[in-house]
Design an enzyme around this catalytic site. Structure first.
Site, short mmCIF file in Angstrom:
data_model
loop_
_atom_site.label_atom_id
_atom_site.label_comp_id
_atom_site.label_asym_id
_atom_site.label_seq_id
_atom_site.Cartn_x
_atom_site.Cartn_y
_atom_site.Cartn_z
N GLU A 1 2.60 6.66 -1.99
CA GLU A 1 2.42 6.30 -0.80
C GLU A 1 1.36 5.41 0.57
O GLU A 1 1.56 4.15 -0.31
CB GLU A 1 0.91 7.32 0.06
CG GLU A 1 0.08 8.13 -1.15
CD GLU A 1 0.89 9.73 -1.12
OE1 GLU A 1 0.74 9.22 0.65
OE2 GLU A 1 1.02 10.17 -1.60
N CYS B 1 -3.65 4.05 7.39
CA CYS B 1 -2.29 4.72 7.24
C CYS B 1 -2.03 5.27 8.78
O CYS B 1 -1.06 4.99 9.37
CB CYS B 1 -2.06 4.59 5.95
SG CYS B 1 -3.08 5.71 5.33
P1 NAD Z 1 -1.39 -3.86 -0.54
O1 NAD Z 1 0.17 -2.97 -0.54
O2 NAD Z 1 -1.17 -5.45 0.14
O3 NAD Z 1 -2.00 -3.60 -1.75
C1 NAD Z 1 -2.17 -2.16 -2.41
C2 NAD Z 1 -2.18 -2.39 -3.98
O4 NAD Z 1 -1.03 -2.72 -4.68
C3 NAD Z 1 -3.64 -3.48 -4.14
O5 NAD Z 1 -4.25 -3.01 -5.21
C4 NAD Z 1 -3.00 -4.74 -4.33
O6 NAD Z 1 -3.39 -5.77 -5.74
C5 NAD Z 1 -1.64 -4.22 -5.31
N1 NAD Z 1 -0.10 -4.93 -5.45
C6 NAD Z 1 -0.14 -6.32 -3.80
N2 NAD Z 1 1.36 -6.01 -4.83
C7 NAD Z 1 1.90 -5.95 -6.05
C8 NAD Z 1 2.89 -5.59 -6.33
N3 NAD Z 1 3.59 -6.83 -6.10
N4 NAD Z 1 2.44 -5.20 -7.56
C9 NAD Z 1 1.58 -4.05 -7.99
N5 NAD Z 1 1.12 -3.86 -7.39
C10 NAD Z 1 0.51 -4.51 -6.36
O7 NAD Z 1 -1.59 -2.54 0.19
P2 NAD Z 1 -3.49 -2.84 0.97
O8 NAD Z 1 -3.59 -3.97 1.57
O9 NAD Z 1 -4.60 -3.03 -0.25
O10 NAD Z 1 -2.80 -1.48 2.19
C11 NAD Z 1 -2.55 -1.28 3.10
C12 NAD Z 1 -1.40 -0.80 3.45
O11 NAD Z 1 -1.79 0.34 3.16
C13 NAD Z 1 -0.97 -0.47 4.68
O12 NAD Z 1 0.28 -0.70 5.20
C14 NAD Z 1 -1.00 1.09 4.34
O13 NAD Z 1 -0.63 1.84 5.70
C15 NAD Z 1 -0.96 0.97 3.05
N6 NAD Z 1 -2.30 2.69 3.22
C16 NAD Z 1 -1.47 4.09 2.57
C17 NAD Z 1 -1.98 5.19 2.47
C18 NAD Z 1 -0.82 6.41 2.76
O14 NAD Z 1 -1.40 7.23 2.57
N7 NAD Z 1 0.34 6.10 3.36
C19 NAD Z 1 -3.20 5.01 2.81
C20 NAD Z 1 -3.66 3.66 2.71
C21 NAD Z 1 -3.38 3.18 3.34
#
Ligand code: NAD
Length: 899
Positions: A668, A702
Site C-alpha cells: 500500500e 496517504c
Molecule cells: P516509508 O516508505 O519511508 O517507510 C515505511 C516503512 O518502510 C517503515 O517501517 C520503514 O522503516 C520501512 N523502510 C524504509 N526503507 C526500507 C527499505 N529499504 N526496505 C524495507 N523497508 C524499508 O514511509 P513512511 O514515511 O513511514 O510513511 C509515509 C508513506 O506511506 C507515504 O508515502 C504515504 O502515502 C504512505 N502510506 C500509504 C498508505 C496506504 O494505505 N496506501 C497508508 C499510510 C501511509
C-alpha cells in the site's frame, strides 16, 4: 376559527407544491435537493435542466414538470419570501414594522453561509452591529438572535475552553451595542456538539454582564435537556440571575440521528415525536416553576403546547406579558394571529438574508412543515379534530434508531469530546504519556546490521517450531478469539494508546483516538472474516465427486509499517497475517516504535504465542530490507512510500538464488489525491471538505488531498474562502486539544515540505504560507506540485473549464489512491465515479477517514495492487487456496445415490 394557512392554500402555486410534497415522499426529497442547488443555477435553461434531472421519474405532478425555468424561479422566490422577512436589512426593518402593527414582537436572525474563517466570523459580527443600529434608527425595540457557530470559525468540542472564551468576548461586543439600545440579545442553539460550549458561554456572559435582557434557546428533543435545565435553573438561583429561556423542539432532528448513527453513538434525541412533545411539556413545567427568575419563551406551532404554556403560566400567576409564545415567521400564521387576538404575547422569529445562504433555512422549514408526524401537518393540512390536536402526547415507540442487527460491521465509536468526562480522561492520559513512552522505550532495542541475520534466523526457527499447531485449520477459532481479546485490551487502554500517539507522532487528540478505534476495528473485523474464510466450503460438483476449497497460510509474513497511522495500520496488517495462521516478523516505522511495541505486547497478552509474533525494530534500510531479502519470508505486507514499496516488489520478483516459492506482497503506497469542485458545488461543503482532507494531521495521510481541481466559474470565490479558512486554523502542539495543525513528524519531513514550498513559489501563485501550511493556485498538470507526493500540508489548486478536463487532470498522476467530487449534478457524480482513477472515491465529503468494513481502503496504479484493507477480500492476500476434488465412486457405488 383559524384563518386558513396561506402556506397550504391550494389556490396558489406554492400551496399546491407544498400540499403535493406533504403527501409524496419522492417529490419532497427531489424538491429539497432542488431548492438546495437552485441558488447556484445559471439562468432559466439550467433551472429547467436541473428540474428534469431532479424530478424526472419521481412522483412529481405533471403540472409541476411543465413549469418553465422562470416560473419555477418565481415559485421558489415566493416560497423563500414566505419564511424570511427580507433579503436585506432595509426590507427586514420594513417587515418588522408591519409585524409590530399586527401586534407581534419579533427577534431578528441573520441568515448566512457557514462561517469557515475568522474573516467570515467578523463579517457576521459586524452584521449584528449593523442590525442593532438599523433597528434602533427605525425606532424599533432591538431584539436579535445570534448563532454561536457563525461567531467563531474554530468553535468545536476539542477546542472547548477557547471556544467559550472567544464566544463570550464576541457576544460581549454585540451586547455592548444591544445594551446601549436597551435591547435584547438571544443566543441560539444549534447542533448538539456545540451545546455545552453554548451553555457555558451563555452562563459566563450572564455572570459577567449584569444585564437581564439575555436569552438562550434550549432544545426539548435532546434527552439530556432536563438535566441541562436543572443546571441552568440552579445557576440562575445561585447567582440570582435573570434571563430568558426559549424552549424549542429543536431544528436538527434528522441531522442528530444521522450524526449519532454514523459515529455509533446512542441517539441523543427522542425516538418518537410524542416523546419530544411530552418532554417539552415537562421542561416547560420546570421553567415555569422558576419563572420568578426565568422568563419563559415557549417556541411552538403546536396548539396543545401553546395551551399548556398558557395553563402553566396562569398557575404560576403570570400575566400574559410575563411570558411569551414564539413562532417562526411564515409558519402557522393563523394560530399566531389567534393567540395575539387572545392577548397573548407572541414573538416571531424573523430571519433575513439573501437567497443563496437562505436556502438551507428554507429546506429546514419545509421539512418541518411537511413532516408526517408534525403538528403543522395535523393542524393545518389534515385539519384534524380538536380532540386530536389537543390530545396529551402519548404513543408507543415503533422506531428503533440504531439497528445493530449483525448485518453490518459495527465500528468502534469515536470519542464524544463534547463531554467533559472524555476531555478530562484524555488530558490525564496525555500528561501520563511521557512516562509510558519512557518505560516502553526501555523495552525496545533497535536491531543493528550485525545482529539482524542471527535475529532473523532465530525468529524463523521459533516460528517453524510451533507453526504446525498454530496454522492448523482447527486452530482458526482460537486465532479469531485472540484477535477479539486484543481488541478488548485496546479498547480498555484506548486513552493511553491514543495519548502516546499524541506525543510520539504529533497526532491531534481526535485523530489519535480514531487511530486506536481503527486498530480495534481491524481486530474485530478480521476475526469475523477469518471465520467466514475457514468455514468449510463445498463447491458445486456432480454426483460421485466431492469438491471443497480450503485455505492455508502462506507461512511467514514480514510486516513493514508506516508511522502515520501507527497503531491502526500495524494492527491491520499484523492481525490479518496472524488470523490466517501465518507467523509474523513485525517492523514498526522508526518514528513510531513505541506504539508498535505496545501493539506487539497487547497481541502477546491476548494470546499470540511469542514464537509466532516477533518484534523487529530498527532502520528501514537495515531491518526492513533484511526482511524483504530473506527467502524464508513468504510474503511482505508493506505500507509506506512508493519508492520503498516499488523496491520491495522488485526485490521479491527478481531474486537470486531462486526462492522455493513465488514471494508475494501486499504493498500500500502513496497518493497524490485530488478533489474536483464542480461548477454547482456547495462552497460551504467544498471548502470544508478540502480543508479537512488537505490539512488534518498536517496532511500526513496517504489519503490526504494535495490537489483541488476547481471549475473556473467558482475558482476565485473558492480560493478566497479556502485561504481565509486555512489562515484561521489553530496551529500549535498536538498536546493542546485545540490545535488543528501541528508540526510535521520530523525535521526531515519539515525540510521536504520547505523544499516543496519553494517549488510551489516557482510554479504557482502563492496564496498562503503559514508555518508548514501552504496553498498555491494556478498549478498545472506538468508542475511537480501537481505530480509528486509531499506528505505535508501543501495544497495545489488547479483550474479547469469542464468536468471531463477536471477528471483528466485528476488522473494525470502516477498514483490512484483516493479522490472525490463536490457536486450536485447526478450525471457528473456518476461520470467521476466511473472514470476517476482512485481506489477510494468520496462524494460531497472529505476524502480521508475510511472506516473498516464501511470503506475498504487501498488504491491502484502506483498506489497499490488493488488490495483493500478492512475489506472482505483482504485476508485472501495471506493464504493459498487449495481445491480438493475427491472421487466418491467405489466399485460403482456412490453415497450420493443412497436413499
Ligand atoms: P516509508 O516508505 O519511508 O517507510 C515505511 C516503512 O518502510 C517503515 O517501517 C520503514 O522503516 C520501512 N523502510 C524504509 N526503507 C526500507 C527499505 N529499504 N526496505 C524495507 N523497508 C524499508 O514511509 P513512511 O514515511 O513511514 O510513511 C509515509 C508513506 O506511506 C507515504 O508515502 C504515504 O502515502 C504512505 N502510506 C500509504 C498508505 C496506504 O494505505 N496506501 C497508508 C499510510 C501511509
Amino acid at each position: 376559527m383559524l384563518r386558513k394557512d396561506p402556506l397550504f392554500d391550494a389556490g396558489t402555486a406554492g400551496g399546491r407544491v407544498l400540499l403535493h410534497a406533504a403527501a409524496h415522499h419522492q417529490f419532497m426529497a427531489a424538491l429539497l435537493y432542488f431548492i438546495d442547488v437552485y441558488p447556484v443555477l445559471n439562468g432559466v435553461r439550467q433551472v429547467e435542466e436541473y428540474r428534469d434531472e431532479y424530478f424526472a421519474g419521481t412522483d412529481a405532478p405533471p403540472w409541476f414538470m411543465e413549469l418553465n425555468g422562470s416560473r419555477l424561479s418565481e415559485l421558489l422566490s415566493e416560497l423563500f419570501a414566505s419564511f424570511v422577512c427580507g433579503r436585506d436589512l432595509n426590507q427586514a426593518v420594513t417587515s418588522i414594522s408591519i409585524m409590530a402593527d399586527r401586534g407581534f414582537l419579533y427577534t431578528l436572525d441573520t441568515l448566512g453561509e457557514a462561517t469557515l474563517s475568522e474573516e467570515e466570523a467578523e463579517m457576521y459580527l459586524e452584521k449584528q452591529l449593523e442590525a442593532v443600529d438599523a433597528l434602533s434608527a427605525a425606532g424599533l425595540p432591538v431584539h436579535i438572535t445570534v448563532k454561536p457557530t457563525s461567531l467563531y470559525s474554530q468553535i468545536g468540542p476539542l477546542n472547548f475552553q477557547q471556544s467559550v472564551d472567544v464566544l463570550v468576548s464576541r457576544l460581549k461586543r454585540i451586547l455592548k451595542a444591544v445594551k446601549d439600545a436597551d435591547g435584547f440579545l438571544h443566543v441560539d442553539m444549534e447542533q448538539r456538539v456545540y451545546k455545552n460550549i453554548t451553555i457555558s458561554a451563555f452562563k459566563q456572559l450572564v455572570s459577567e454582564s449584569s444585564y437581564d435582557q439575555l436569552g438562550i434557546a434550549i432544545q426539548s428533543y435532546l434527552k439530556e435537556t432536563k438535566a441541562d435545565l436543572r443546571d441552568l435553573t440552579a445557576f440562575a438561583r445561585q447567582g440570582n440571575h435573570r434571563f430568558t429561556v426559549r424552549l424549542v423542539k429543536g431544528a436538527y432532528y434528522e441531522y442528530e440521528r444521522i450524526f449519532a448513527q454514523e459515529n455509533g453513538w446512542p441517539s441523543p434525541v427522542f425516538e418518537e415525536k410524542y416523546m419530544t412533545d411530552a418532554a417539552y411539556e415537562e421542561n416547560l413545567a420546570i421553567l415555569f416553576e422558576n419563572s420568578d427568575l426565568i422568563r419563559v419563551a415557549a417556541a411552538t406551532h403546536n396548539m396543545r403546547t401553546a395551551a399548556e404554556a398558557n395553563r402553566l403560566a396562569s398557575e404560576a400567576g403570570l400575566s400574559t406579558h410575563e411570558y411569551e409564545i414564539q413562532m417562526l415567521n411564515g409558519m402557522a400564521t393563523g394560530m399566531a394571529e389567534a393567540l395575539v387576538a387572545m392577548g397573548i404575547t407572541v414573538r416571531l422569529y424573523a430571519p433575513y438574508g439573501p437567497m443563496v445562504p437562505g436556502m438551507a433555512y428554507l429546506v429546514r422549514r419545509l421539512v418541518e412543515n411537511t413532516a408526517t408526524d408534525g403538528m403543522v401537518r395535523l393542524q393545518f393540512i389534515q385539519a384534524a379534530a380538536p380532540e386530536d390536536i389537543f390530545a396529551a402526547p402519548t404513543g408507543s415507540s415503533s422506531r428503533l434508531l440504531f439497528h445493530p442487527d449483525g448485518q453490518y460491521f459495527i465500528n468502534h465509536p469515536p470519542a464524544d469530546f463534547s463531554l467533559e468526562s472524555v476531555r478530562s480522561s484524555f488530558s490525564r492520559s496525555v500528561k501520563n504519556a511521557g512516562s509510558v513512552m519512557k518505560s516502553v522505550g526501555e523495552r525496545i532495542q533497535d536491531i543493528s546490521k550485525n545482529q539482524i541475520s542471527n535475529r532473523l534466523s532465530k525468529a524463523i526457527n521459533d516460528i517453524e517450531e510451533v507453526a504446525p499447531a498454530w496454522k492448523s485449520s482447527s486452530n482458526a477459532p482460537r486465532r479469531a478469539e485472540i484477535l477479539r481479546r486484543g481488541a478488548s485490551i485496546m479498547s480498555r487502554r484506548i486513552y493511553e494508546l491514543a495519548a502516546v500517539q499524541v506525543l510520539e507522532v504529533g497526532k491531534q487528540w481526535d485523530q489519535a483516538y480514531n487511530d486506536v478505534c481503527e486498530a480495534i476495528d481491524f481486530l474485530n473485523y478480521y476475526a469475523g472474516e477469518s471465520e467466514r474464510l475457514f468455514a468449510h466450503r463445498s463447491l458445486s460438483g456432480i454426483a460421485g465427486e466431492r469438491n471443497t476449497l480450503s485455505y492455508r497460510p502462506r507461512g511467514i509474513v514480514g510486516v513493514i509499517a508506516p508511522w502515520n497511522f501507527p497503531l491502526a495500520i500495524s494492527t491491520g496488517m499484523t492481525s490479518a497475517a496472524l488470523v490466517t495462521g501465518n507467523g509474523v516478523l513485525y517492523k514498526p516505522a522508526e518514528e513510531s516504535a513505541v506504539t508498535g511495541r505496545l501493539m506487539y505486547e497487547i497481541l502477546i497478552e491476548a494470546g499470540v504465542p511469542e514464537e509466532i509474533l516477533h518484534f523487529f525494530s530498527g532502520e528501514g534500510e537495515v531491518v526492513g530490507a533484511a526482511l524483504v531479502s530473506d527467502l524464508r519470508v513468504n510474503c511482505i505486507a508493506f505500507t509506506g512510500s512508493k519508492e520503498v514499496g516499488m523496491g520491495i516488489i522488485e526485490t521479491l520478483s527478481r531474486q537470486q538464488p531462486q526462492p522455493p516459492h513465488v514471494r508475494s506482497s501486499v504493498t500500500e503506497m502513496g497518493g497524490k489525491n485530488g478533489i474536483i469542485i464542480d461548477a454547482d458545488a456547495d462552497l460551504d461543503v467544498a471548502v470544508e471538505a478540502v480543508l479537512q482532507s488537505a490539512f488534518a494531521f498536517q496532511g500526513q495521510k496517504c489519503s490526504a488531498a494535495s490537489r483541488a481541481i476547481v471549475h473556473e466559474s467558482l475558482y476565485h470565490e473558492f480560493l478566497n474562502r479556502l485561504v481565509a479558512a486555512a489562515d484561521s486554523l489553530i496551529m500549535g502542539p498536538a498536546e493542546d486539544p485545540g490545535t488543528y495543525l501541528g508540526p510535521p513528524v520530523s525535521s526531515e519531513a519539515e525540510r521536504k515540505i520547505a523544499e516543496y514550498i519553494a517549488i510551489g513559489r516557482e510554479e504557482g501563485r502563492e496564496m498562503l504560507v503559514k508555518d508548514n501550511l501552504a496553498i498555491f493556485a494556478d498549478i498545472r498538470t506538468e508542475h511537480r506540485l501537481a505530480r509528486e507526493e509531499v506528505f505535508g500540508p501543501v495544497l495545489a489548486v488547479m483550474k479547469t473549464d469542464t468536468l471531463r478536463r477536471g477528471i483528466e487532470m485528476a488522473n494525470s498522476v502516477d498514483f490512484g489512491l483516493t479522490g472525490g467530487i463536490v457536486s450536485r449534478n447526478r450525471g457528473h457524480i456518476d461520470l467521476v465515479c466511473e472514470n476517476l482513477e482512485a481506489g477510494n472515491i468520496y462524494v460531497n465529503r472529505s476524502i480521508t477517514g475510511a472506516l473498516v468494513g464501511r470503506q475498504p481502503f487501498g488504491g491502484f496504479k502506483l498506489s497499490g495492487q488493488g488490495t483493500k484493507a478492512g475489506g472482505q477480500e483482504y485476508l485472501f492476500n495471506f493464504v493459498h487456496p487449495v481445491a480438493v476434488s475427491e472421487n466418491m465412486l467405489r466399485r460403482g457405488f456412490s453415497p450420493d445415490f443412497r436413499g
